[in-house]
Design a protein around this motif. Sequence first.
Motif, PDB file in Angstrom:
ATOM      1  N   LEU A 138       0.798  -1.225   0.000  1.00  0.00           N
ATOM      2  CA  LEU A 138       0.000   0.000   0.000  1.00  0.00           C
ATOM      3  C   LEU A 138       0.830   1.274   0.000  1.00  0.00           C
ATOM      4  N   VAL A 139       2.140   1.149   0.071  1.00  0.00           N
ATOM      5  CA  VAL A 139       2.974   2.325   0.330  1.00  0.00           C
ATOM      6  C   VAL A 139       2.697   3.468  -0.644  1.00  0.00           C
ATOM      7  N   ARG A 140       2.438   3.165  -1.891  1.00  0.00           N
ATOM      8  CA  ARG A 140       2.197   4.234  -2.882  1.00  0.00           C
ATOM      9  C   ARG A 140       0.703   4.498  -3.108  1.00  0.00           C
ATOM     10  N   GLN A 141      -0.152   3.845  -2.326  1.00  0.00           N
ATOM     11  CA  GLN A 141      -1.591   4.036  -2.478  1.00  0.00           C
ATOM     12  C   GLN A 141      -2.057   5.240  -1.646  1.00  0.00           C
ATOM     13  N   PRO A 142      -2.876   6.137  -2.205  1.00  0.00           N
ATOM     14  CA  PRO A 142      -3.411   7.246  -1.419  1.00  0.00           C
ATOM     15  C   PRO A 142      -4.390   6.757  -0.356  1.00  0.00           C
ATOM     16  N   ALA A 143      -4.674   7.611   0.630  1.00  0.00           N
ATOM     17  CA  ALA A 143      -5.505   7.218   1.766  1.00  0.00           C
ATOM     18  C   ALA A 143      -6.884   6.738   1.329  1.00  0.00           C
ATOM     19  N   HIS A 144      -7.517   7.441   0.378  1.00  0.00           N
ATOM     20  CA  HIS A 144      -8.870   7.047  -0.015  1.00  0.00           C
ATOM     21  C   HIS A 144      -8.896   5.660  -0.649  1.00  0.00           C
TER      22      HIS A 144
ATOM     23  N   GLY B 124     -20.651   4.177  -0.953  1.00  0.00           N
ATOM     24  CA  GLY B 124     -20.076   4.285  -2.286  1.00  0.00           C
ATOM     25  C   GLY B 124     -18.565   4.353  -2.338  1.00  0.00           C
ATOM     26  N   ILE B 125     -17.892   4.370  -1.161  1.00  0.00           N
ATOM     27  CA  ILE B 125     -16.424   4.421  -1.182  1.00  0.00           C
ATOM     28  C   ILE B 125     -15.855   3.095  -1.683  1.00  0.00           C
ATOM     29  N   ARG B 126     -16.426   1.987  -1.190  1.00  0.00           N
ATOM     30  CA  ARG B 126     -15.989   0.686  -1.687  1.00  0.00           C
ATOM     31  C   ARG B 126     -16.469   0.482  -3.109  1.00  0.00           C
ATOM     32  N   GLU B 127     -15.703  -0.242  -3.908  1.00  0.00           N
ATOM     33  CA  GLU B 127     -16.172  -0.644  -5.232  1.00  0.00           C
ATOM     34  C   GLU B 127     -17.432  -1.489  -5.053  1.00  0.00           C
ATOM     35  N   HIS B 128     -18.461  -1.219  -5.850  1.00  0.00           N
ATOM     36  CA  HIS B 128     -19.766  -1.860  -5.667  1.00  0.00           C
ATOM     37  C   HIS B 128     -20.293  -1.595  -4.259  1.00  0.00           C
ATOM     38  N   GLY B 129     -20.072  -0.354  -3.767  1.00  0.00           N
ATOM     39  CA  GLY B 129     -20.474   0.008  -2.415  1.00  0.00           C
ATOM     40  C   GLY B 129     -21.978   0.088  -2.246  1.00  0.00           C
ATOM     41  N   LEU B 130     -22.390   0.184  -0.989  1.00  0.00           N
ATOM     42  CA  LEU B 130     -23.805   0.218  -0.663  1.00  0.00           C
ATOM     43  C   LEU B 130     -24.427   1.551  -1.063  1.00  0.00           C
TER      44      LEU B 130
END
Length: 242
Positions: free
Chosen positions: A76-82, A113-119
């Motif tokens: 995750l080191v290069r992944q942004p927080a969101h 909606g933050i998760r892919e296919h979120g609620l």
Amino acid sequence: MAAVMEDAAENLLAVEKVDLRYGQSQILWGMNLAVRRGSCTCLMGRNGVGKTTLLRAVMGLAPTFGGSIRFHGQDLVRQPAHQRARIGIGYVPQGREIFPQLTVLENLQVGLGIREHGLSEIPERIYELFPILKQFLHRRGGDLSGGQQQQLAIGRALVLEPELLILDEPNEGIQPNIVREIGDIIIRLNREVGLTVLLVEQKLPFARRLGTDFVIMEKGRWVATGTMSELTDEVVKAHLAV
């Protein structure tokens, strides 16, 4: 005592040899942390040893140099927080950080909606866990008590349907009856639902009640780790006693 990186296949989250500094001050030094799938891992240590900084590093809110932070084996080191929230890490920071001008409902909807296919709607389970939130849906977050705000912060994180829930001192400034409630809910989520939990906790009885595993930090490094049954009085005296 168990090695920190005992079995990579078992670990949902694995922090390896992470360094972190703010300006000229180095806070983390080759930090290792392993969180087993299905565990409730308590991150412990005296004040100022870097526990909150480590959580912020895991969430991408504090820059690291060197080492790796892996979730499901993905670095995750290069992944942004969101993006870290999107892949299934829920975070309840120290101080809760709810939106005081938004209603309870609006605070909860932030996670939709933050998760892919979120609620598209708040899961009814959130209201089952925290009935007070349903009662106060249209009350502003800033008008809630400290304990109610903490329940809102946890509920907001759970709307993401995370695989890993990270909580930074959830009992800070909370009245004792709510502390017991929050502990019961974390146990229920961990043991009945199977949610993996990483918890920073200073109160030893609470940690022993909830935790399956522990990691103790000193001066930005891990110094002891194991199952909660291995958190002996000798280990407490050596690393946690003030």
